[in-house]
Enzyme design. Structure first.
Site, short mmCIF file in Angstrom:
data_model
loop_
_atom_site.label_atom_id
_atom_site.label_comp_id
_atom_site.label_asym_id
_atom_site.label_seq_id
_atom_site.Cartn_x
_atom_site.Cartn_y
_atom_site.Cartn_z
N GLY A 20 0.82 -1.20 0.00
CA GLY A 20 0.00 0.00 0.00
C GLY A 20 0.86 1.25 0.00
O GLY A 20 0.55 2.25 -0.64
N ARG A 24 7.24 1.57 1.36
CA ARG A 24 7.50 0.12 1.34
C ARG A 24 7.88 -0.33 -0.07
O ARG A 24 8.68 -1.24 -0.24
CB ARG A 24 6.30 -0.66 1.88
CG ARG A 24 6.67 -2.10 2.18
CD ARG A 24 5.56 -2.86 2.90
NE ARG A 24 5.31 -2.34 4.21
CZ ARG A 24 4.16 -2.45 4.85
NH1 ARG A 24 3.14 -3.07 4.28
NH2 ARG A 24 4.01 -1.96 6.05
N ARG A 43 2.17 11.65 -8.30
CA ARG A 43 1.61 11.76 -6.94
C ARG A 43 2.49 11.13 -5.87
O ARG A 43 1.99 10.69 -4.82
CB ARG A 43 0.22 11.10 -6.85
CG ARG A 43 -0.84 11.84 -7.62
CD ARG A 43 -2.15 11.09 -7.63
NE ARG A 43 -3.11 11.86 -8.35
CZ ARG A 43 -4.16 12.47 -7.78
NH1 ARG A 43 -4.39 12.34 -6.51
NH2 ARG A 43 -4.98 13.19 -8.51
N GLY A 89 0.45 -6.50 2.38
CA GLY A 89 -0.03 -5.43 3.25
C GLY A 89 -0.22 -5.90 4.67
O GLY A 89 0.19 -7.00 5.05
N MET A 181 -8.08 -3.22 3.52
CA MET A 181 -8.82 -2.16 2.84
C MET A 181 -8.66 -2.10 1.32
O MET A 181 -9.06 -1.12 0.70
CB MET A 181 -8.46 -0.80 3.46
CG MET A 181 -8.67 -0.78 4.96
SD MET A 181 -8.39 0.81 5.76
CE MET A 181 -9.86 1.69 5.28
N GLU A 182 -8.07 -3.12 0.70
CA GLU A 182 -7.80 -3.02 -0.75
C GLU A 182 -8.22 -4.22 -1.60
O GLU A 182 -8.36 -4.08 -2.82
CB GLU A 182 -6.29 -2.79 -1.01
CG GLU A 182 -5.79 -1.42 -0.60
CD GLU A 182 -5.41 -1.34 0.86
OE1 GLU A 182 -5.03 -2.39 1.43
OE2 GLU A 182 -5.51 -0.24 1.46
N SER A 204 -1.14 -6.56 11.78
CA SER A 204 -0.54 -5.39 12.45
C SER A 204 -1.39 -4.91 13.63
O SER A 204 -0.91 -4.15 14.46
CB SER A 204 -0.37 -4.23 11.47
OG SER A 204 -1.63 -3.84 10.97
N ASP A 205 -2.64 -5.33 13.66
CA ASP A 205 -3.55 -4.92 14.74
C ASP A 205 -4.39 -6.14 15.12
O ASP A 205 -4.71 -6.95 14.25
CB ASP A 205 -4.54 -3.84 14.25
CG ASP A 205 -3.83 -2.64 13.67
OD1 ASP A 205 -3.60 -1.69 14.41
OD2 ASP A 205 -3.50 -2.67 12.46
#
Ligand code: HPA
Length: 236
Positions: A20, A24, A43, A89, A181-182, A204-205
């Site tokens: 993401g 990275r 961007r 991710g 989320m992807e 990660s959480d």
């Protein structure tokens, strides 16, 4: 060239690894690719192409969220003739059985997102990863002696304060073990263009215990996942 990527078509490999985070992507290019060159930086989404063990690979960030991944994966499949994308991710676990740092290989991506409906009038609320790529991701993890849990995930638009009833629905309806989320737009676009996409995640959480990786570990503790993705990519 597209509005979001100014690489030439021949500068993008047929296999793309997508984290993401643009940082990275740079870390993967700097530490793992040989002769990596920056091929687009629109961007600040730095895109690198190089080789891994002699195979040409592109690393491109997806940004955060289904719409951002939707744009980049659409352009890669449609305009750059990319054949396979492996997303790497992090995810939030919906179960105590997944600890911080554990690896998850995504089977199905469940979402309330309207992405598939709005783009292609597709009503599906679960879309699956490529079995073909998943076979190699699982095999590679096993060869490296790394345990990887195969699971459905909830692909959500909400990071903070996700409603409990929405989370419980994802767990009850499709046994989702984690949230990210992807994947929903990635898997939808892969299916639309008859291409292949998969996703490997590091926890990660933990949304049950409240444990979290700090932001430094979030960037660093992902090496196993990256090596599994690269070693699988060269077998495809
Ligand atoms: N929610 C959604 N996506 C995530 C999370 C989370 O808690 N952690 C890492 N990606």
């Amino acid at each position: 060239m597209t509005p979001h990527c100014d690489a030439k078509k021949e500068d993008i490999a047929k296999i793309v690894i997508m984290p993401g985070d643009p940082n990275r992507a740079k870390l993967i290019a700097d530490n793992y690719l040989e002769n990596a060159r920056l091929v687009s930086n629109v961007r600040g989404m730095n895109v690198y192409t190089g080789t891994y063990k002699g195979v040409e690979i592109t690393v491109m960030p997806s940004g955060m969220g289904i719409p951002s991944m939707g744009i980049y994966s659409y352009e890669l499949f449609k305009f750059y003739d990319v054949e396979k994308i492996i997303k790497v991710g992090t995810c939030g676990a919906y179960t105590k059985d997944l600890a911080i740092g554990d690896l998850v290989l995504v089977n199905g991506s469940y979402s309330e997102s309207t992405y598939a409906k709005v783009q292609d009038n597709v009503d599906d609320d679960i879309i699956y990863a490529s079995d073909y790529i998943n076979f190699y991701l699982k095999e590679t993890a096993e060869e490296m002696g790394k345990h990887i849990s195969i699971a459905n995930v909830h692909s959500t638009d909400v990071f903070y304060e996700e409603n409990d009833s929405i989370k419980e629905n994802a767990i009850n309806k499709y046994s989702c073990m984690a949230t990210e989320m992807e994947s929903f737009s990635l898997f939808h676009n892969a299916r639309k263009f008859k291409k292949k996409a998969s996703q490997i995640l590091t926890v990660s959480d933990n949304l049950i215990t409240g444990e979290k990786m700090n932001s430094i570990d979030r960037t660093k503790n992902v090496n196993d996942m990256i090596v599994i993705a690269l070693e699988s990519a060269i077998k495809l």
